[in-house]
Design an enzyme around this catalytic site. Structure first.
Site, PDB file in Angstrom:
ATOM      1  N   SER A   1       0.735  -1.286   0.050  1.00 33.79           N
ATOM      2  CA  SER A   1       0.138   0.053   0.133  1.00 33.79           C
ATOM      3  C   SER A   1       0.964   1.262  -0.129  1.00 33.79           C
ATOM      4  O   SER A   1       1.571   1.375  -0.812  1.00 33.79           O
ATOM      5  CB  SER A   1      -0.921  -0.232   1.120  1.00 33.79           C
ATOM      6  OG  SER A   1      -1.668   0.977   1.165  1.00 33.79           O
TER       7      SER A   1
ATOM      8  N   ASP B   1      -3.368   6.320  -2.981  1.00 31.82           N
ATOM      9  CA  ASP B   1      -2.301   5.620  -2.272  1.00 31.82           C
ATOM     10  C   ASP B   1      -1.627   4.538  -3.209  1.00 31.82           C
ATOM     11  O   ASP B   1      -1.940   4.436  -4.591  1.00 31.82           O
ATOM     12  CB  ASP B   1      -2.378   5.120  -1.161  1.00 31.82           C
ATOM     13  CG  ASP B   1      -3.202   3.984  -1.136  1.00 31.82           C
ATOM     14  OD1 ASP B   1      -3.889   3.801  -2.084  1.00 31.82           O
ATOM     15  OD2 ASP B   1      -3.114   3.161   0.113  1.00 31.82           O
TER      16      ASP B   1
ATOM     17  N   GLY C   1      -1.624  -1.221  14.882  1.00 33.80           N
ATOM     18  CA  GLY C   1      -1.777  -2.499  14.251  1.00 33.80           C
ATOM     19  C   GLY C   1      -0.860  -2.984  13.354  1.00 33.80           C
ATOM     20  O   GLY C   1      -0.649  -3.936  13.160  1.00 33.80           O
TER      21      GLY C   1
HETATM   22  P1  NG1 Z   1      -2.533   1.524  12.621  1.00 32.65           P
HETATM   23  O1  NG1 Z   1      -1.121   1.613  12.378  1.00 32.65           O
HETATM   24  O2  NG1 Z   1      -3.184   0.542  13.430  1.00 32.65           O
HETATM   25  O3  NG1 Z   1      -2.932   2.628  13.306  1.00 32.65           O
HETATM   26  C1  NG1 Z   1      -3.056   2.173  10.047  1.00 32.65           C
HETATM   27  C2  NG1 Z   1      -4.223   3.081   9.976  1.00 32.65           C
HETATM   28  C3  NG1 Z   1      -5.391   2.523   9.658  1.00 32.65           C
HETATM   29  C4  NG1 Z   1      -5.539   1.505   8.829  1.00 32.65           C
HETATM   30  C5  NG1 Z   1      -4.310   0.669   8.863  1.00 32.65           C
HETATM   31  C6  NG1 Z   1      -4.258  -0.256   7.642  1.00 32.65           C
HETATM   32  C7  NG1 Z   1      -4.311   5.547  10.829  1.00 32.65           C
HETATM   33  C8  NG1 Z   1      -4.298   6.388  11.977  1.00 32.65           C
HETATM   34  N1  NG1 Z   1      -4.248   4.201  10.962  1.00 32.65           N
HETATM   35  O4  NG1 Z   1      -3.212   1.218  11.420  1.00 32.65           O
HETATM   36  O5  NG1 Z   1      -6.283   3.632   9.449  1.00 32.65           O
HETATM   37  O6  NG1 Z   1      -5.554   2.028   7.336  1.00 32.65           O
HETATM   38  O7  NG1 Z   1      -2.991   1.331   9.001  1.00 32.65           O
HETATM   39  O8  NG1 Z   1      -3.513   0.038   6.321  1.00 32.65           O
HETATM   40  O9  NG1 Z   1      -4.428   5.911   9.733  1.00 32.65           O
HETATM   41 ZN    ZN Z   2      -3.647   1.097   0.349  1.00 32.36          ZN
END
Ligand code: NG1
Ligand code: ZN
Length: 540
Positions: free
Chosen positions: A65, A282, A507
């Site tokens: 991504s 993206d 995450g």
């Molecule tokens: P994490 O790293 O859990 O905050 C990020 C994005 C999510 C989601 C995931 C998967 C923010 C604050 N967090 O997650 O919205 O898109 O990556 O790609 O943007």
């Molecule tokens: Zn993406």
């Protein structure tokens, strides 16, 4: 060779680098050189999943991504084109962490036994990858796993993530009354182009739209899509920029939806032009952010996922009203805690629609959105879509209109169910949706931005020794652990006007994220810093 011997031999060709892996929000995502063995093992799981689900096709997408070019990732797509069922994330984690090739075969067989999977049943897996060079090696590992398990497979080569999701659903619904579209990349373009022209109803948008493709797969795919709109019906002029897919090192570099959202400014290249309508995708074209530099106020205006969500909810809500279906269909909006408070206020107070907050990660939003007849879901970062229930689709197609206005609304709603990707957030489809809405409302980006004013906000990343001590509740808006930490955050929040702040473990990264919003920019910054300080102290 027996099945087991084949699995072991294949695994020896694609060894795993020992470390702890976990199937997270984005599947397995990390430095690409760690992923060959992981991808082989994901192939084994995809084959099991297909056999478990009556030989329906399962998808595997290879992409990282918006992450840097040296990263890659692998994730599984379920038969309807949605994300892998949560229960199976554990099985993916177990297979990938098998310490040796022999253990791998053992875990594979144990899963088959426990889940009552017939290993002789037919299986099918289809896959695609973004433009990252490491995708080649990973696809080879995947194909070897599918061969070792006697699984039919189709390599769709380079695709956007949402295109692969489309193809999975199209494959599984082919020849049924619920057919999702032709089973090919061209089928995807044809479906979108036809629905776009149908929803536009001859309207045109005079101003150019500049689309920054983050030097990823979205560039060539968007250009391909545009060729499918009949020449005499092209309603808008698109200028594709940052579409260099030949130099892998520029992927997502100083460009793309994530850059715009996190830096809250336009990419430096091409030089921003005041008054030009812009949007960014993206690296795998599933996120979308609009923006422009307002020439009158000299201010940079960003229209993120919350804006797209409220725009879509307002437009579709009005259409459902005009179609006379407001009492029949339940419309709702799904957000995460990162949604700007002003958007939530606008949707509940002005649009009078219910908002549900879920934990981060589109699988949670998608699931909750399925509970509505029209479920609008977006993460603030621009990833989202609108889901229509079978009841809604039938109502749009079968209601007998009593007036030309009602007919018009029903036709537009029916066309929207084809225009909007029903499997996953899709930047190209979402962009067409935004263009349709702006054309119908006769709005420019200033009109759109004026619907409400975002509360100033700040997101900070905090590195801590152990993020696992932090546990959340209430859709991640409060910390339950470590005990006492939330009380300290509450104390700080109380000191600011219209303020809100929360902390949660990422995450996808080894860090904590702290979000704060308040009445002014300096207060939002100050609050974020203070809460970050609290998190740092408790995270040791
Ligand atoms: P994490 O790293 O859990 O905050 C990020 C994005 C999510 C989601 C995931 C998967 C923010 C604050 N967090 O997650 O919205 O898109 O990556 O790609 O943007
Ligand atoms: Zn993406």
């Amino acid at each position: 060779m027996s099945h087991n011997e084949q699995i072991i031999a294949g695994s020896a060709k694609h060894p795993i680098v020992p470390q702890h892996y976990r199937y997270g929000t984005a599947g397995f995502r990390m430095k690409a050189d760690l992923l060959e063995g992981v991808t082989y093992r994901v192939g084994l799981l995809a084959a099991l999943r297909s056999r478990k689900l009556n030989s329906q096709a399962i998808g595997v997408m290879i992409t990282a991504s918006h992450n840097p070019a040296i990263d890659n990732g692998v994730k599984i797509v379920d038969p309807m084109g949605d994300m892998l069922e949560q229960e199976w994330e554990r099985y993916a984690t177990a297979l990938v962490n098998a310490p040796s090739d022999k253990d791998l075969a053992k875990i594979y067989n144990a899963l088959a036994t426990d889940l009552k999977i017939d290993l002789e049943a037919p299986a099918k897996v289809i896959y695609g990858r973004d433009t990252r060079p490491s995708g080649h090696t990973l696809v080879t590992a995947l194909a070897d796993a599918l061969d070792a398990t006697n699984t039919e497979h189709v390599d769709y080569k380079i695709l956007t993530t949402p295109q692969l999701h489309y193809l999975v659903r199209a494959t599984n619904s082919e020849g049924t009354p619920a057919s999702y579209g032709e089973v090919s990349e061209v089928g995807y373009y044809k479906k979108l182009a036809e629905a776009f022209v149908r929803t536009m109803k001859g309207k045109r948008i005079p101003q150019v739209l500049q689309v920054d493709c983050a030097n990823g797969v979205g560039g060539p795919k968007l250009k391909e899509f545009l060729k499918h709109i009949p020449q005499d019906k092209v309603p808008f002029a698109v200028q594709v920029v940052n579409d260099d897919v030949l130099r892998p090192e520029v992927l997502n570099l100083d460009s793309g939806a994530d850059y715009v959202k996190t830096k809250q400014r336009a990419p430096p290249i091409p030089k921003p032009q005041p008054g030009l309508r812009c949007c960014s995708l993206d690296g795998d074209a599933d996120r979308l952010i609009y923006y422009w530099h307002d020439p009158e106020t000299n201010v940079f205006v960003m229209l993120d996922g919350d804006r797209i969500s409220s725009l879509a909810a307002s437009f579709i809500g009005d259409l459902v009203e005009s179609a006379g279906l407001r009492d029949e269909l339940r419309i709702g909006v799904v957000q995460t805690a990162y949604a700007n408070g002003a958007s939530t206020h606008y949707i509940t107070q002005h649009l009078k629609l219910p908002v549900i907050c879920t934990p981060t990660g589109v699988k949670h939003l998608h699931h909750v959105a399925q509970g509505f007849d029209v479920g609008v879901y977006f993460e603030a970062n621009g990833h989202g879509t609108v889901l229509f229930s079978l009841d809604a689709i039938n109502a749009f197609k079968k209601t007998t209109p009593q007036s030309p206005a009602q007919k018009e609304a029903l036709d537009t709603l029916a066309a929207l169910t084809d225009l909007i990707n029903q499997t996953v957030g899709d930047a190209i489809s979402d962009m067409l949706l935004v263009e349709v809405i702006l054309a119908h409302k006769n709005w420019n980006l200033r009109d759109w931005a004026l619907t409400y004013q975002d509360l100033p906000n700040r997101l900070v990343r905090v590195e801590v020794a152990n993020k696992d001590v932090f546990r959340t509740t209430d859709a991640e808006r409060r910390l339950s652990h470590p005990e006492g930490c939330q009380a300290e955050i509450d104390q700080e929040v109380k000191k600011f006007k219209d303020a809100r702040s929360f902390a949660r473990a990422s995450g996808t990264e080894n860090a904590m994220r702290v979000y704060a919003e308040a009445a002014t920019r300096s207060e939002a910054n100050e609050l974020a810093e203070r809460v970050a300080g609290i998190v740092s102290r408790w995270g040791v």
